[in-house]
Scaffold this motif. Structure first.
Motif, PDB file in Angstrom:
ATOM      1  N   ASN A   1       0.859  -0.801   0.074  1.00 55.49           N
ATOM      2  CA  ASN A   1       0.341   0.210  -0.048  1.00 55.49           C
ATOM      3  C   ASN A   1       0.854   1.315   0.085  1.00 55.49           C
ATOM      4  O   ASN A   1       0.161   2.873   0.150  1.00 55.49           O
ATOM      5  CB  ASN A   1      -0.621  -0.395   1.092  1.00 55.49           C
ATOM      6  CG  ASN A   1      -0.196   0.307   2.289  1.00 55.49           C
ATOM      7  OD1 ASN A   1       1.147  -0.108   3.019  1.00 55.49           O
ATOM      8  ND2 ASN A   1      -1.100   0.253   3.987  1.00 55.49           N
ATOM      9  N   HIS A   2       1.852   1.236  -0.496  1.00 54.19           N
ATOM     10  CA  HIS A   2       2.732   2.152  -0.043  1.00 54.19           C
ATOM     11  C   HIS A   2       5.024   2.059  -0.801  1.00 54.19           C
ATOM     12  O   HIS A   2       4.359   0.554  -1.305  1.00 54.19           O
ATOM     13  CB  HIS A   2       2.774   2.404   0.884  1.00 54.19           C
ATOM     14  CG  HIS A   2       3.999   2.099   2.291  1.00 54.19           C
ATOM     15  ND1 HIS A   2       3.843   1.366   2.919  1.00 54.19           N
ATOM     16  CD2 HIS A   2       5.463   1.929   2.391  1.00 54.19           C
ATOM     17  CE1 HIS A   2       4.773  -0.054   3.087  1.00 54.19           C
ATOM     18  NE2 HIS A   2       5.731   0.900   3.074  1.00 54.19           N
TER      19      HIS A   2
ATOM     20  N   ASN B   1       3.242   9.661  -9.035  1.00 49.16           N
ATOM     21  CA  ASN B   1       2.285   9.194  -8.491  1.00 49.16           C
ATOM     22  C   ASN B   1       0.870   9.922  -9.191  1.00 49.16           C
ATOM     23  O   ASN B   1      -0.495   8.928  -8.634  1.00 49.16           O
ATOM     24  CB  ASN B   1       2.089   9.985  -6.699  1.00 49.16           C
ATOM     25  CG  ASN B   1       3.196   9.390  -5.915  1.00 49.16           C
ATOM     26  OD1 ASN B   1       3.489   8.292  -6.468  1.00 49.16           O
ATOM     27  ND2 ASN B   1       3.375  10.192  -4.752  1.00 49.16           N
ATOM     28  N   GLU B   2       1.083  10.726  -9.625  1.00 46.14           N
ATOM     29  CA  GLU B   2      -0.330  11.345 -10.287  1.00 46.14           C
ATOM     30  C   GLU B   2      -0.564   9.951 -11.567  1.00 46.14           C
ATOM     31  O   GLU B   2      -1.851   9.408 -12.146  1.00 46.14           O
ATOM     32  CB  GLU B   2       0.080  12.744 -11.485  1.00 46.14           C
ATOM     33  CG  GLU B   2      -1.375  13.012 -11.999  1.00 46.14           C
ATOM     34  CD  GLU B   2      -1.776  13.857 -13.412  1.00 46.14           C
ATOM     35  OE1 GLU B   2      -1.792  14.591 -13.901  1.00 46.14           O
ATOM     36  OE2 GLU B   2      -0.635  14.765 -12.159  1.00 46.14           O
TER      37      GLU B   2
ATOM     38  N   ALA C   1      -1.949   6.545  -9.750  1.00 48.49           N
ATOM     39  CA  ALA C   1      -3.892   7.040  -9.331  1.00 48.49           C
ATOM     40  C   ALA C   1      -4.718   6.711 -10.383  1.00 48.49           C
ATOM     41  O   ALA C   1      -5.583   6.358 -10.131  1.00 48.49           O
ATOM     42  CB  ALA C   1      -3.677   8.534  -8.716  1.00 48.49           C
TER      43      ALA C   1
ATOM     44  N   HIS D   1      -9.557  10.921  -5.249  1.00 48.94           N
ATOM     45  CA  HIS D   1      -8.038  10.233  -4.163  1.00 48.94           C
ATOM     46  C   HIS D   1      -7.959   9.434  -4.235  1.00 48.94           C
ATOM     47  O   HIS D   1      -8.112   8.695  -3.620  1.00 48.94           O
ATOM     48  CB  HIS D   1      -7.631  11.360  -3.096  1.00 48.94           C
ATOM     49  CG  HIS D   1      -8.529  13.271  -3.277  1.00 48.94           C
ATOM     50  ND1 HIS D   1      -7.219  13.673  -3.511  1.00 48.94           N
ATOM     51  CD2 HIS D   1      -8.611  14.154  -2.512  1.00 48.94           C
ATOM     52  CE1 HIS D   1      -7.220  15.282  -3.913  1.00 48.94           C
ATOM     53  NE2 HIS D   1      -8.190  14.894  -2.918  1.00 48.94           N
TER      54      HIS D   1
ATOM     55  N   TRP E   1      -3.940   8.185  -3.142  1.00 45.84           N
ATOM     56  CA  TRP E   1      -3.541   8.660  -1.976  1.00 45.84           C
ATOM     57  C   TRP E   1      -3.136   9.278  -0.519  1.00 45.84           C
ATOM     58  O   TRP E   1      -4.556  10.584  -1.323  1.00 45.84           O
ATOM     59  CB  TRP E   1      -1.805   9.104  -2.765  1.00 45.84           C
ATOM     60  CG  TRP E   1      -1.392   9.092  -3.979  1.00 45.84           C
ATOM     61  CD1 TRP E   1      -1.125   9.562  -4.931  1.00 45.84           C
ATOM     62  CD2 TRP E   1      -0.237   7.781  -4.258  1.00 45.84           C
ATOM     63  NE1 TRP E   1      -0.236   8.477  -5.816  1.00 45.84           N
ATOM     64  CE2 TRP E   1       0.477   7.116  -5.522  1.00 45.84           C
ATOM     65  CE3 TRP E   1      -0.098   6.702  -2.934  1.00 45.84           C
ATOM     66  CZ2 TRP E   1       1.198   6.218  -5.429  1.00 45.84           C
ATOM     67  CZ3 TRP E   1       1.127   5.895  -3.317  1.00 45.84           C
ATOM     68  CH2 TRP E   1       1.536   5.502  -4.077  1.00 45.84           C
ATOM     69  N   GLU E   2      -3.346   8.731   0.491  1.00 50.93           N
ATOM     70  CA  GLU E   2      -3.958   9.287   1.526  1.00 50.93           C
ATOM     71  C   GLU E   2      -3.358  10.721   1.887  1.00 50.93           C
ATOM     72  O   GLU E   2      -3.318  11.536   2.382  1.00 50.93           O
ATOM     73  CB  GLU E   2      -2.946   8.429   2.910  1.00 50.93           C
ATOM     74  CG  GLU E   2      -3.536   8.889   3.805  1.00 50.93           C
ATOM     75  CD  GLU E   2      -3.416   7.954   5.195  1.00 50.93           C
ATOM     76  OE1 GLU E   2      -3.553   8.572   6.094  1.00 50.93           O
ATOM     77  OE2 GLU E   2      -3.436   6.941   5.383  1.00 50.93           O
ATOM     78  N   SER E   3      -1.626  11.176   1.354  1.00 47.85           N
ATOM     79  CA  SER E   3      -1.308  12.289   1.660  1.00 47.85           C
ATOM     80  C   SER E   3      -0.505  12.727   1.046  1.00 47.85           C
ATOM     81  O   SER E   3      -0.478  11.568  -0.160  1.00 47.85           O
ATOM     82  CB  SER E   3      -0.613  12.126   3.433  1.00 47.85           C
ATOM     83  OG  SER E   3       0.348  11.318   3.103  1.00 47.85           O
ATOM     84  N   ARG E   4       0.674  13.574   1.078  1.00 47.56           N
ATOM     85  CA  ARG E   4       1.311  14.067   0.307  1.00 47.56           C
ATOM     86  C   ARG E   4       2.511  13.389   0.652  1.00 47.56           C
ATOM     87  O   ARG E   4       3.032  12.893   1.737  1.00 47.56           O
ATOM     88  CB  ARG E   4       2.126  15.506   0.220  1.00 47.56           C
ATOM     89  CG  ARG E   4       2.651  15.705  -1.033  1.00 47.56           C
ATOM     90  CD  ARG E   4       3.134  17.481  -1.097  1.00 47.56           C
ATOM     91  NE  ARG E   4       4.269  17.973  -1.924  1.00 47.56           N
ATOM     92  CZ  ARG E   4       5.059  18.001  -1.787  1.00 47.56           C
ATOM     93  NH1 ARG E   4       5.737  17.864  -0.872  1.00 47.56           N
ATOM     94  NH2 ARG E   4       5.942  18.785  -2.694  1.00 47.56           N
ATOM     95  N   PHE E   5       3.788  13.243  -0.353  1.00 45.18           N
ATOM     96  CA  PHE E   5       4.795  11.967  -0.372  1.00 45.18           C
ATOM     97  C   PHE E   5       6.159  13.203   0.552  1.00 45.18           C
ATOM     98  O   PHE E   5       5.693  14.153   1.150  1.00 45.18           O
ATOM     99  CB  PHE E   5       5.606  11.870  -1.454  1.00 45.18           C
ATOM    100  CG  PHE E   5       6.359  12.547  -2.069  1.00 45.18           C
ATOM    101  CD1 PHE E   5       7.647  13.280  -1.390  1.00 45.18           C
ATOM    102  CD2 PHE E   5       6.017  14.055  -2.873  1.00 45.18           C
ATOM    103  CE1 PHE E   5       8.375  13.912  -2.044  1.00 45.18           C
ATOM    104  CE2 PHE E   5       6.433  15.059  -3.606  1.00 45.18           C
ATOM    105  CZ  PHE E   5       7.956  15.141  -3.228  1.00 45.18           C
TER     106      PHE E   5
END
Length: 261
Positions: A20-21, A92-93, A96, A108, A110-114
């Motif tokens: 998941n990451h 990431n885009e 996603a 969204h 991703w949960e948050s910015r890297f």
């Protein structure tokens, strides 16, 4: 990830794709010597080029104002192509969008910015790379580095002619052998699972001595390393210098012990 590596002025040192990451260690290179055409070709591999950029690349005649526009855009893209933020944004885009298409949803992904942190010397780089390469083992997803799917360590083992930044004598390479790094990761993985953390095997890789790594503190530094929460990794003096360069009074960093000469 590797497609972006071919276009950006950024090298991949290590990576680990988890469930998941993912973790990735990057080295930003200087691309000031890239010609405008090289910059536009690279950026065109990622996004549509505006205005007269395409005619310029085809060698067609363009006016002076159009040429000024092209040069201005090339300067903007040159900076973006050595930016970790743009590298991660583009990566990431894409992930996603693909994931949302597969899941048939929007919004969204991703949960948050890297999160990122600066590695201030070779020891910090080694610590981070070993941490990343050992992620699947720490998560009990596999038992050995060669079984660690979707990791840089497995790729290095299977194919020594990898696109990843290498080990050797080139100025952009780390100054030791690939076999030495593999020994270090293997040793670290074994030792982390030992009930006695201070145990050092007789066949201690000589790389520890060559890089002035203290065997008694290496495991503590590796186990204390985290991929989030730190903005930089290095000795106290290096962290102070980093704060001065980035204009901060202080930074949350992972402190390495100073090397004893």
């Amino acid at each position: 990830m590797k497609y972006l590596y071919r276009l950006f002025s950024i090298d991949i040192c290590a990576y680990a794709v988890m469930s998941n990451h993912f973790h990735i260690v990057l080295k930003v290179n200087n691309n000031k010597d890239w010609t405008d055409k090289r910059v536009l070709i690279a950026w065109g591999g990622l996004f549509d080029l505006p205005g007269p950029c395409e005619p310029y690349l085809r060698g067609e005649h363009i006016s002076k104002p159009q040429l000024d526009f092209v040069i201005q855009k090339a300067d903007v893209y040159r900076k973006r192509l050595r930016s970790i933020s743009w590298f991660m944004k583009t990566l990431n885009e894409y992930i996603a969008r693909r994931a949302n298409i597969e899941d048939g949803c929007t919004g969204h992904f991703w949960e948050s910015r890297f999160k990122s942190q600066a590695l201030l010397d070779e020891r910090a780089l080694l610590t981070c790379m070993a941490y990343v390469d050992l992620n699947p083992i720490r998560a009990a997803m596999c038992k050995t580095p060669e079984q660690s799917d979707y990791t840089s360590i497995q790729e290095r083992i299977k194919d020594k002619n990898t696109r990843l930044i290498g080990f050797g004598h080139d100025e952009k390479d780390l100054p030791f052998s690939l076999s030495g790094y593999l020994d270090l990761v293997d040793y670290s993985g074994r030792a982390i699972l030992e009930t006695k953390r201070g145990y050092i095997p007789e066949n201690l890789p000589p790389i520890l001595d060559r890089l002035s790594l203290d065997p008694d503190t290496w495991l503590d530094e590796l186990k204390g390393f985290k991929s989030v929460g730190f903005s930089a990794v290095g000795t106290v003096d290096q962290l102070k210098s980093f704060c001065q360069k980035v204009g901060k009074r202080f930074a949350v960093g992972h402190r390495l012990k100073p090397v004893l000469e």
